[in-house]
Enzyme design. Structure first.
Site, PDB file in Angstrom:
ATOM      1  N   LYS A  47      39.952  51.243  41.759  1.00 18.83           N
ATOM      2  CA  LYS A  47      39.193  50.024  41.443  1.00 18.83           C
ATOM      3  C   LYS A  47      38.603  49.445  42.733  1.00 18.83           C
ATOM      4  O   LYS A  47      39.236  49.492  43.791  1.00 18.83           O
ATOM      5  CB  LYS A  47      40.141  49.014  40.778  1.00 18.83           C
ATOM      6  N   SER A  62      39.172  42.849  33.686  1.00 20.33           N
ATOM      7  CA  SER A  62      38.223  43.152  34.736  1.00 20.33           C
ATOM      8  C   SER A  62      38.204  44.628  35.147  1.00 20.33           C
ATOM      9  O   SER A  62      37.220  45.092  35.717  1.00 20.33           O
ATOM     10  CB  SER A  62      38.538  42.316  35.976  1.00 20.33           C
ATOM     11  N   SER A 113      43.850  42.056  32.921  1.00 19.60           N
ATOM     12  CA  SER A 113      42.774  42.933  33.382  1.00 19.60           C
ATOM     13  C   SER A 113      43.083  44.421  33.395  1.00 19.60           C
ATOM     14  O   SER A 113      42.186  45.228  33.585  1.00 19.60           O
ATOM     15  CB  SER A 113      42.322  42.519  34.783  1.00 19.60           C
TER      16      SER A 113
END
Lengths: 503, 490
Positions: free
Chosen positions: B75, B153, B177
């Site tokens: 990420k 997210s 998330s």
């Protein structure tokens, strides 16, 4: 307990057109913690390094970097707290103080607002005239120092040096117990002395390692006593805070100016506005930096990157047990054990290195005499060359040797001064120098008698005069001393001259 | 070749060990898939050269770590040394850290191969991956021609794993998330106990809530990857100095006698029937596997969302203060006479997106003088009550709690654009409590809705008992038998 008892000094009073005013001062002293590494990073705290060379990623506020408490800084804060006879909080916590400034890379300073590591304490501040003020300490908390913005290197740009960013500071907050400019200076000097004894702050004001924010207000005689009785600040005047002072002289000037400014306002029927002010040393005046309304909203909240700090009582006890003797205790002991005057004891304990030097000289010798020689001869000589005690070419053993020779009567005070100069400039063992250079005092009465006889025989006119006026016998003593190169024991010479002249 | 990227971590690990495949082959397969999947916008900084170099090294390695040769996506919130790491924000434009986050370093130390950086919501603020400076990440699952959000997210991570662009990916979870995007894309995602994974080197959103975790194709992979990611880190003061058990070894599938709590407060008004039905199925699966169900109450649940949306923005407003244009990332062009204040204002106005600005402003407000006690301090107290709710039920003998992972299946990209921000925040309604309480939570795909979109169930475990939680999730996974894959359209 201490044997030192003092009367409280009178508060500084300024006369205005409408009567007298008294000063009330509280201080926030920022002391750089003496440690190798910063409060939350492993970066060095060394002063004078290349700009931006002592900077860890976390100090520069790089994304994702996290603070980790440096145990050494905690130990130093606890030590300082113990030195100020303060309560040590086993539970403390760090908070973020948020504001934007280029020398504050994280956008917040990590400090301790809600739970400081040290609670209430007190400091005895002597003023040198036999009075002393007991100043109450409200708290000591740990916080990060900011970096340095440099605006004068380029006409268009500002530069930032992050070397100091994140260095640990202790903020020592006093109650408003300081009552005049001299007391303020003496208070800082005392904090500095204690922290230097403890080794927790080097106290170097020039390099900014010790600086103060000074809160000044004025009140009418009697108001302060009412405040002390009730602890209600309503009895005191509105205060102004003078920021970031790092000179004792300027602190005193700033307080004096600020008090007069406030009195002038009040007597003019105006109000003192609570605000932050800066002192301009060139003009000798304070000017407004920001008002209460313009004050930052720091949005303090507990730093979620750091868990609350919990320390063990055992750990505190261990630090307490290893605390060095502090200035007040040392001074009291010098007075008691060596019979020194309050003044001499103060001078000798001002710096712990001085005290240690003196103790080494006085060890097993005449303490008072040792004190005289350390203070008058050694300190005087060092001062001439702008040296401090750590740079003394004369060791305590050497000076002790001189003191011993005086005590034994081997040398006179006058010879001792010569001897000291030789040891100071050339070095060497005092006893051996005395021996080798024939500086030993002549106490052999036979030799002195012979010399006196010679002088009497050579000066019959003087003999007559002296016999008529015994005060003139001193002339013969002088002549004998001259003839013996000053080595004759003056007391013995005196006696023999009197006897021979039949006085 | 392209079949290789479909392997699970455990399968690839075994194939590598046997010599049936090399890491270079695996890595090349993934890189080819990534190249062909531009439409998903999952990978935003590709590092093929670095990946192949790491793969070669893995193939040559004798003492292989648990993830040796396994290609993963990271990420964008993780700082990766020398590789763009910008939290999907313009304000970190061009930022290449000189350090590697502890979690990604742990993965590399275990032999993993990094394929590149994954899309996400800006600073991890969002539930749809629509706040990213890189543009929306797209869910590989689709209904007709409607493009769907992969959630957020960690939307890029979820899309990449679901579309078989990589074998697994890192995510972070501040309010859901990891778990919400996992549920939206039919994969597994676990947020471990707060303190299990080091936060060092992960761009901070809300420090007291942020946790990293793996996003994988199944529970076993989650166990393997979490094992490699976590562990005590002296560089993070909130990292726990606790031993890490062998999570994979704990996957027996045996949950007989376990007590599963069903919180009555998670029956929300207006919750779709399909979610209720899925939850009921989940309860049956666990009962069938020998677990005992108990009704429990977590009375402060209804305050969780407002509490979260005070605490998280408060911390974020402070954490994001460092993005000021002074030292790194974006700096606005200044006009004549502009000073430092204008530099801050213009830089931050240009560099942050709308959602980030909204949260920074909310956070600044709730911390400001006069409002601190009413908002932030009160939220902290409520947070303690929410935590206590969980402690109480665990004290009563509950081993894990079963809830839906999300209140709906994936929604269409752009559908929420004009909605009240709170409507978007409601996506986190089942997940935020877990962050507020610091507990481990896992989302497991458990079925498809009528449109054919995946739905997930959430299991919440006791603190530090991820092994037990993974095993319960493993049992649920086996019972659910979820094997659906999105039809390739990209």
């Amino acid at each position: 307990m201490l044997d030192l008892t003092y009367d409280a000094p009178k508060p500084k009073t300024l006369s205005g057109a409408t009567g007298d005013w008294e000063l009330v001062i509280g201080m926030e002293v920022h002391a750089q913690v003496a440690t190798k590494a910063k409060l939350f990073s492993g970066a060095s705290t060394r002063f004078g390094a290349e700009p931006n060379s002592n900077v860890a990623f976390v100090d520069a506020g790089m994304p994702g970097m996290l603070p980790v408490i440096n145990e050494g800084c905690i130990r130093q804060a606890v030590k300082t707290g113990l030195g100020l006879k303060a309560e040590i909080n086993l539970f403390s916590a760090f908070d973020r103080k948020n504001y934007f400034y280029p020398d504050l890379p994280q956008g917040y300073q990590i400090s301790q607002l809600y739970h400081p590591i040290v609670g209430e304490g007190e400091v005895l501040v002597e003023l040198g005239d036999g009075t002393a003020r007991n100043v109450r300490i409200e708290r000591i908390h740990l916080e990060q120092d900011a970096g340095k913005s440099i605006h004068d290197m380029d006409p268009h740009m500002s530069f930032v040096d992050l070397n100091r960013t994140g260095v640990a500071l202790m903020e020592i907050v006093s109650r408003p117990d300081i009552r005049g400019p001299e007391e303020a200076a003496a208070y800082i000097a005392k904090l500095r002395q204690i922290m230097r004894y403890l080794g927790t702050c080097d106290g170097n004001m020039q390099s900014g390692n010790l600086r103060a924010d000074v809160n000044v207000s004025v009140c009418r005689p009697g108001d302060y006593e009412r405040y002390m009785e009730t602890q209600d600040f309503g009895h005191l005047g509105t205060r102004c805070e003078i920021k970031n002072m790092n000179s004792m002289r300027f602190i005193q000037q700033a307080i004096d100016y600020e008090a007069r400014r406030q009195i002038a306002l009040l007597e003019d029927g105006k109000e003192v506005v609570q605000e932050t002010r800066l002192f301009d040393p060139d003009k000798g005046e304070t000017r407004s930096m920001r008002s209460k309304e313009e004050a930052h909203d720091y949005r303090y909240f507990p730093d979620p990157d750091l868990l609350p700090l919990e320390i063990e009582q055992d750990w505190v006890d261990e630090i307490a047990a290893n605390l060095p003797e502090l200035p007040d205790e040392k001074k009291a002991r010098f007075i008691k054990d060596f019979g020194l005057s309050d003044y001499d004891a103060s001078v000798l304990t001002a710096e712990h290195e001085n005290a240690a030097y003196f103790e080494a000289v006085a060890d097993g010798r005449d303490g008072k005499l040792a004190a005289n020689w350390v203070i008058n001869e050694l300190f005087g000589r060092l001062k001439k060359e702008d040296h401090d005690i750590t740079e003394s070419p004369v060791s305590p053993a050497q000076l002790g040797g001189i003191v011993e020779l005086i005590t034994k009567g081997d040398i006179s005070g006058k010879i001792a001064k010569e001897l000291f100069e030789i040891v100071y400039t050339e070095g060497g063992d005092p006893a051996q120098i005395v021996e080798e250079r024939g500086m030993k005092q002549v106490t052999d009465t036979g030799a002195i008698e012979a010399s006196v006889d010679e002088v009497i025989a050579a000066n019959p006119a003087q003999v007559e005069k002296a016999q008529a006026n015994p005060k003139l016998a001193g002339w013969f003593v002088g002549q004998v001393m001259k003839a013996t190169g000053g080595k004759a024991n003056p007391k013995a010479v005196n006696e023999i001259v009197s006897k021979k002249l039949g006085l | 070749m392209s079949e290789l990227s479909k392997l699970k971590i455990a399968e690839a690990r075994d194939a590598l060990k046997k010599g049936d495949v090399t890491s270079v082959e695996l890595t090349e397969a993934c890189l080819a898939e990534i190249d062909a999947a531009g439409a998903l916008n999952a990978f935003v900084h590709n590092t093929p050269d670095l990946a192949l170099e790491q793969a070669k090294a893995a193939d040559a390695r004798k003492d292989a770590g648990s993830l040796n040769g396994i290609p993963l996506g990271i990420k964008d919130l993780f700082c990766t040394k020398g590789v763009a790491s910008q939290a999907a924000s313009k304000i970190l434009d061009g930022f290449k850290p000189e350090y590697e986050s502890t979690v990604s370093q742990n993965l590399l130390d275990a032999g993993a191969v990094m394929l590149g950086k994954l899309n996400m919501d800006e600073f991890a603020m969002g539930s749809s991956n629509e706040t990213s400076v890189y543009g929306d990440a797209v869910n590989p699952w689709k209904v007709d021609d409607r493009k769907l959000t992969p959630g957020g997210s960690s939307g890029g991570s979820a899309a990449a794993v679901a579309a078989d662009l990589c074998l697994g990916a890192t995510g972070t979870d501040t309010g859901g998330s990891i778990r919400q995007p996992a549920a939206f894309t039919g994969i597994t995602g676990i947020k471990p106990t707060y303190g299990r994974c080091s936060r060092w080197g992960i761009v901070a959103f809300a420090s007291s809530l942020d946790q990293a975790g793996p996003m994988t194709k199944d529970v076993r992979d989650a166990a393997i990857m979490l094992q490699a990611m976590c562990g005590h880190d002296p560089k993070d003061s909130t990292s726990a100095d606790l031993p890490v058990p062998d999570f994979e070894a704990m996957l027996t599938g045996d949950i007989k006698g376990k007590t599963i709590g069903i919180p009555r407060e998670y029956h929300m008004d207006g919750m779709p029937d399909e979610i209720e039905a899925l939850w009921a199925e989940g309860r049956k699966m666990l009962t069938d596997a020998g677990a005992k169900l108990v009704d429990i109450s977590l009375p402060h649940t209804k305050y969780a969302l407002p509490t979260y949306y005070v605490i998280a923005p408060a911390e974020a407003s402070s954490n994001l203060a460092r993005y000021d244009g002074v030292r790194f990332g974006h700096r606005a062009k200044l006009g004549q006479g502009d000073g430092i204040t204008e530099m801050y204002e213009k830089t931050r106005a240009e560099g942050f997106g709308q959602e980030v600005k909204r949260r920074v402003m909310v956070g600044t407000y709730v911390l400001s003088a006069g409002f601190y006690d009413a908002y932030y301090n009160r939220a902290r107290k409520v947070r303690a009550l929410i935590k206590k709710d969980f402690e109480d039920v665990f004290a009563q003998g509950v081993d894990a709690i079963l809830t839906p992972a999300t209140p709906s299946a994936a929604f269409g990209l752009g559908e929420m654009t004009d909605a009240d921000p709170v409507a978007m925040y409601l996506n986190d309604v089942f997940t935020v409590t877990v962050n507020l309480a610091g507990l481990p939570g896992i989302s497991v795909p458990a079925g498809l809705d009528k449109q054919g979109l995946p739905l997930g169930l959430q299991l919440i475990g006791r603190p530090w008992e991820e092994g037990d939680l993974l095993n319960t999730a493993y049992a649920l996974e086996q019972a659910a038998g979820f094997v659906a894959k999105p039809k390739k359209w990209w």
